[in-house]
Design an enzyme around this catalytic site. Structure first.
Site, PDB file in Angstrom:
ATOM      1  N   ASN A 220      -6.102   4.209  -0.853  1.00 30.86           N
ATOM      2  CA  ASN A 220      -6.004   2.802  -0.503  1.00 30.86           C
ATOM      3  C   ASN A 220      -7.125   2.018  -1.183  1.00 30.86           C
ATOM      4  OD1 ASN A 220      -7.616   4.269   1.476  1.00 30.86           O
ATOM      5  ND2 ASN A 220      -7.642   2.438   2.750  1.00 30.86           N
TER       6      ASN A 220
ATOM      7  N   GLU B 122      -8.685  -1.659  -0.681  1.00 32.07           N
ATOM      8  CA  GLU B 122      -8.712  -2.864   0.148  1.00 32.07           C
ATOM      9  C   GLU B 122      -9.179  -4.077  -0.640  1.00 32.07           C
ATOM     10  OE1 GLU B 122      -9.514  -0.832   4.498  1.00 32.07           O
ATOM     11  OE2 GLU B 122     -11.107  -2.027   3.610  1.00 32.07           O
TER      12      GLU B 122
ATOM     13  N   CYS C 167      -1.832   0.147  -0.435  1.00 29.62           N
ATOM     14  CA  CYS C 167      -1.795   1.419   0.293  1.00 29.62           C
ATOM     15  C   CYS C 167      -1.862   2.589  -0.681  1.00 29.62           C
ATOM     16  CB  CYS C 167      -0.512   1.524   1.111  1.00 29.62           C
ATOM     17  SG  CYS C 167      -0.346   0.280   2.398  1.00 29.62           S
TER      18      CYS C 167
ATOM     19  N   GLU D 287      -0.077   5.250  -0.853  1.00 25.53           N
ATOM     20  CA  GLU D 287       1.235   5.687  -1.334  1.00 25.53           C
ATOM     21  C   GLU D 287       1.704   4.839  -2.515  1.00 25.53           C
ATOM     22  OE1 GLU D 287       1.357   6.013   3.258  1.00 25.53           O
ATOM     23  OE2 GLU D 287       0.306   4.838   1.730  1.00 25.53           O
TER      24      GLU D 287
ATOM     25  N   CYS E 184       3.362   2.946   5.974  1.00 27.84           N
ATOM     26  CA  CYS E 184       3.840   1.678   6.509  1.00 27.84           C
ATOM     27  C   CYS E 184       5.266   1.433   6.019  1.00 27.84           C
ATOM     28  CB  CYS E 184       2.907   0.545   6.090  1.00 27.84           C
ATOM     29  SG  CYS E 184       3.012   0.095   4.338  1.00 27.84           S
TER      30      CYS E 184
ATOM     31  N   CYS F  16       5.601   0.850   2.212  1.00 29.45           N
ATOM     32  CA  CYS F  16       5.507   2.086   1.425  1.00 29.45           C
ATOM     33  C   CYS F  16       6.777   2.923   1.548  1.00 29.45           C
ATOM     34  CB  CYS F  16       4.289   2.900   1.851  1.00 29.45           C
ATOM     35  SG  CYS F  16       2.735   2.157   1.317  1.00 29.45           S
TER      36      CYS F  16
END
Length: 130
Positions: A42, A44, A53, A55, A86, A89
């Site tokens: 990830n 940010e 993310c 993924e 999520c 993803c």
């Protein structure tokens, strides 16, 4: 399926996570049909909606390298229960097929099909009758 190798790659990817705001590092490893493994973590952003993310970072790396078909993905984090991708993803994964999904923390691993996590994924919406 060599889940041990894929999960280890996800933990390795997690080490590179950029998570200064949440301090919540996530790693992912994606197994392409041709045997290559692509890793993601990830990333940010202070504008939190711009966060990527793990993924989707792995998928981006794979697509940039020419991979389009995936067999499996492992997602890891230091959580009480294994972390799950999520919804965004899950949908991005569905764009490239229906890989097996391994969710893991330090103590437990849970395996799912992508259909288990995202039933009736949006696909083929542009291929509709005239």
């Amino acid at each position: 399926m060599d889940w041990e190798k894929l999960v280890a790659a996800a933990w390795q990817a997690r080490e590179a996570a950029y998570a200064p705001y949440s301090n919540f590092a996530v790693g992912a490893a994606l197994l392409a049909k041709d045997g290559r493994i692509f890793m993601g973590c990830n990333v940010e952003n202070i504008s939190y909606g711009l966060t990527n993310c793990a993924e989707r970072v792995a998928i981006g790396a794979a697509v940039a390298a020419g991979a389009r078909e995936f067999l499996a993905v492992a997602v890891v984090a230091d959580t009480g229960v294994p972390i799950s991708p999520c919804g965004a993803c899950r949908q991005v994964l569905a764009e490239f097929g229906t890989p097996r999904v391994m969710l893991a923390n330090r103590n437990e691993q849970l395996e799912f099909s992508l259909e288990d996590l995202l039933p009736r994924a949006s696909s083929g919406i542009l291929d509709r009758p005239e």
